[in-house]
Scaffold this motif. Structure first.
Motif, PDB file in Angstrom:
ATOM      1  N   ASP A  48       0.841  -1.194   0.000  1.00  0.00           N
ATOM      2  CA  ASP A  48       0.000   0.000   0.000  1.00  0.00           C
ATOM      3  C   ASP A  48       0.880   1.250   0.000  1.00  0.00           C
TER       4      ASP A  48
ATOM      5  N   ASP B  56       0.590   4.003  -1.666  1.00  0.00           N
ATOM      6  CA  ASP B  56      -0.139   5.271  -1.694  1.00  0.00           C
ATOM      7  C   ASP B  56      -0.491   5.746  -0.284  1.00  0.00           C
ATOM      8  N   SER B  57      -0.910   4.813   0.575  1.00  0.00           N
ATOM      9  CA  SER B  57      -1.246   5.179   1.942  1.00  0.00           C
ATOM     10  C   SER B  57      -0.015   5.706   2.684  1.00  0.00           C
TER      11      SER B  57
ATOM     12  N   GLN C 252       2.596   7.157   1.378  1.00  0.00           N
ATOM     13  CA  GLN C 252       2.935   8.481   0.845  1.00  0.00           C
ATOM     14  C   GLN C 252       1.991   9.554   1.388  1.00  0.00           C
ATOM     15  N   ARG C 253       0.714   9.210   1.527  1.00  0.00           N
ATOM     16  CA  ARG C 253      -0.238  10.180   2.081  1.00  0.00           C
ATOM     17  C   ARG C 253       0.117  10.525   3.525  1.00  0.00           C
TER      18      ARG C 253
ATOM     19  N   GLU D 102       3.110  12.839   3.452  1.00  0.00           N
ATOM     20  CA  GLU D 102       2.777  14.194   3.013  1.00  0.00           C
ATOM     21  C   GLU D 102       1.996  14.952   4.088  1.00  0.00           C
TER      22      GLU D 102
ATOM     23  N   ASP E  83      10.469   2.234  -0.833  1.00  0.00           N
ATOM     24  CA  ASP E  83       9.668   1.271  -1.592  1.00  0.00           C
ATOM     25  C   ASP E  83      10.017  -0.152  -1.142  1.00  0.00           C
TER      26      ASP E  83
ATOM     27  N   GLN F 235       6.341  -1.739   2.034  1.00  0.00           N
ATOM     28  CA  GLN F 235       6.901  -0.387   2.087  1.00  0.00           C
ATOM     29  C   GLN F 235       7.186   0.026   3.535  1.00  0.00           C
TER      30      GLN F 235
END
Length: 432
Positions: free
Chosen positions: A133, A135-136, A138-139, A142, A156, A171
């Motif tokens: 996951d 994307d989670s 990275q969110r 951020e 990664d 990740q």
């Protein structure tokens, strides 16, 4: 002095001085019950502010969970940031999270200012996930950068598995500002700093009774008493029935830690980073290399059962080997347990019971930074320096549910384990 339990930390303890029990009558501005991180940090902040302090502990400095934990110092609380935002709104949650970052800084500053070389600080904490996951992750990275100006590095799957040679991991987020330490040596060094500032610490001095409804409070032990304007209760998972309201709010939860035999080559082949490592599961594992990479300290699992389970070492070792099969031949040297103090809302319980009576407890699952900021805001409230303690007001002394609450906590933990397992079994390796 009651001896510490057998653990890696007691075997590598730098300061073995015993402190005497309380005898006779002592006077102070503040009496603190409990010589764990919360009580010690409160005492240190108060002595720095010029207040006279007496600290009482039923056993010894750092005897409880403060001297038995994983030693990870990083921001956050046991209750996640997203949950705090849903409950309180974005701005109050932001302020609370910023306090948790400040708590981490307090520990770092103490180690630097008092030259605590025996705390053995090692920089870096890695938070890994056991499912795909990115994307989670990275969110999360951020959001922390944008709202808290707190930088993390995203790793990664290839980078993660290069450093942690395990197919369990995907990740990770690397925190270069967080760190890990020898917690018992840190606790003992805090005590020495308090005493250097004029504070008095008495070991083997269980508080047995109190008189709290008068301007001058009295805390009595078997052989003495302390008279003070303020009393702070900071007993954590070992909070007894001295103040029933506090005891009824606590869920003492056991956590477990092991240390392996020396196996530098095997460990170096599997764990190629000196940072501490923890996963994002509620039923999480956490671990770090110690003794310059010669041993592995591994912790995890919690139970509502407060007695030490049979086959403790085997239980923990199973998790270690499932993650790193190559460590199957590495033996466990010893394992131990300690009681953490949880509240039903999973947040620290920091506040005022009545005039001159304060509490600072409930740090289970994320204690090193939160005990530090808890001690600071209590000290600030006592000295009138700030009212930041009010940020913790939404998280009061909710009833723990009694025996049913303890059973519910265990069932909840098992449900977390089941959800973790289901999420991981659905995880797939990215095809590209």
């Amino acid at each position: 002095m009651t001896p510490y339990i057998d653990s890696y930390y007691t075997r590598t303890l730098a300061d073995r001085r015993a402190r005497p029990p309380l005898t006779g009558s002592e006077k102070a501005d503040v009496c603190i019950v409990g010589a764990g991180f919360a009580g010690l940090t409160t005492a240190l902040e108060l002595t720095r502010a010029g207040r006279s302090v007496v600290v009482l502990d039923a056993q010894a400095v750092g005897w409880g969970a403060s001297g038995r934990n994983g030693g990870f110092v990083s921001p956050g609380y046991s209750r996640g940031l997203s949950s705090l935002e849903r409950l309180l709104g974005e701005e109050p949650a932001r302020k609370l999270h910023d306090l948790s970052i400040e708590g981490m800084t307090i520990v770092a500053d103490n180690i630097r200012d008092f030259r605590m070389s025996d705390a053995k600080r090692v920089d870096g904490i890695l938070r890994v996930i056991r499912y795909h996951d990115p994307d989670s992750m990275q969110r999360t990275r951020e959001r922390l950068q944008t709202r808290h100006n707190y930088g993390l590095d995203f790793w990664d799957t290839a980078t993660t598995r290069e450093k942690l040679v395990s197919k369990r991991y995907f990740q990770a987020l690397y925190d270069p500002q967080a760190f890990h330490i020898h917690p018992l040596n840190y606790a003992r060094a805090l005590a020495a700093a308090i005493e250097a500032g004029g504070g008095r610490i008495f070991e083997g001095s269980r508080a047995l009774s109190t008189r709290l409804d008068t301007p001058e409070k009295v805390v009595c032990t078997t052989t003495g008493e302390v008279r003070a304007e303020h009393v702070v209760f900071a007993g954590g998972g070992y909070t007894d029935r001295l103040v029933p309201q506090l005891r009824r709010s606590q869920l003492p939860i056991a956590t477990y830690v092991l240390i392996t035999e020396e196996a530098p080559n095997a460990l170096a082949d599997s764990i190629r980073i000196r940072a501490g490592v923890g996963d994002d599961r509620r039923a999480s594992d956490y671990y770090r290399l110690v003794d310059d990479g010669r041993r592995l300290l591994w912790g995890g699992r919690i139970t509502a059962r407060t007695s030490e389970p049979r086959r403790l070492a085997q239980m923990l070792r199973k998790s270690m080997v499932e993650t790193y099969p190559e460590l199957a031949d590495v033996a466990v040297e010893t394992a131990w347990t300690g009681l953490m103090s949880y509240a039903r809302h999973l947040m620290p319980q920091i506040g005022q019971l009545q005039s001159g009576v304060w509490h600072c407890l409930g740090f289970g699952g994320h204690g090193l930074n939160t005990t530090a900021i808890g001690g600071r805001v209590v000290a600030e409230a006592i000295t009138g320096q700030s009212d930041r303690i009010r940020l913790f007001a939404p998280f009061g002394l909710a009833w723990n549910g009694g025996p049913a609450g303890v059973a519910a906590a265990q069932v909840t933990y098992w449900s977390y384990q089941a959800m973790d397992w289901l999420r991981e079994t659905r995880a797939t390796q990215p095809t590209n």
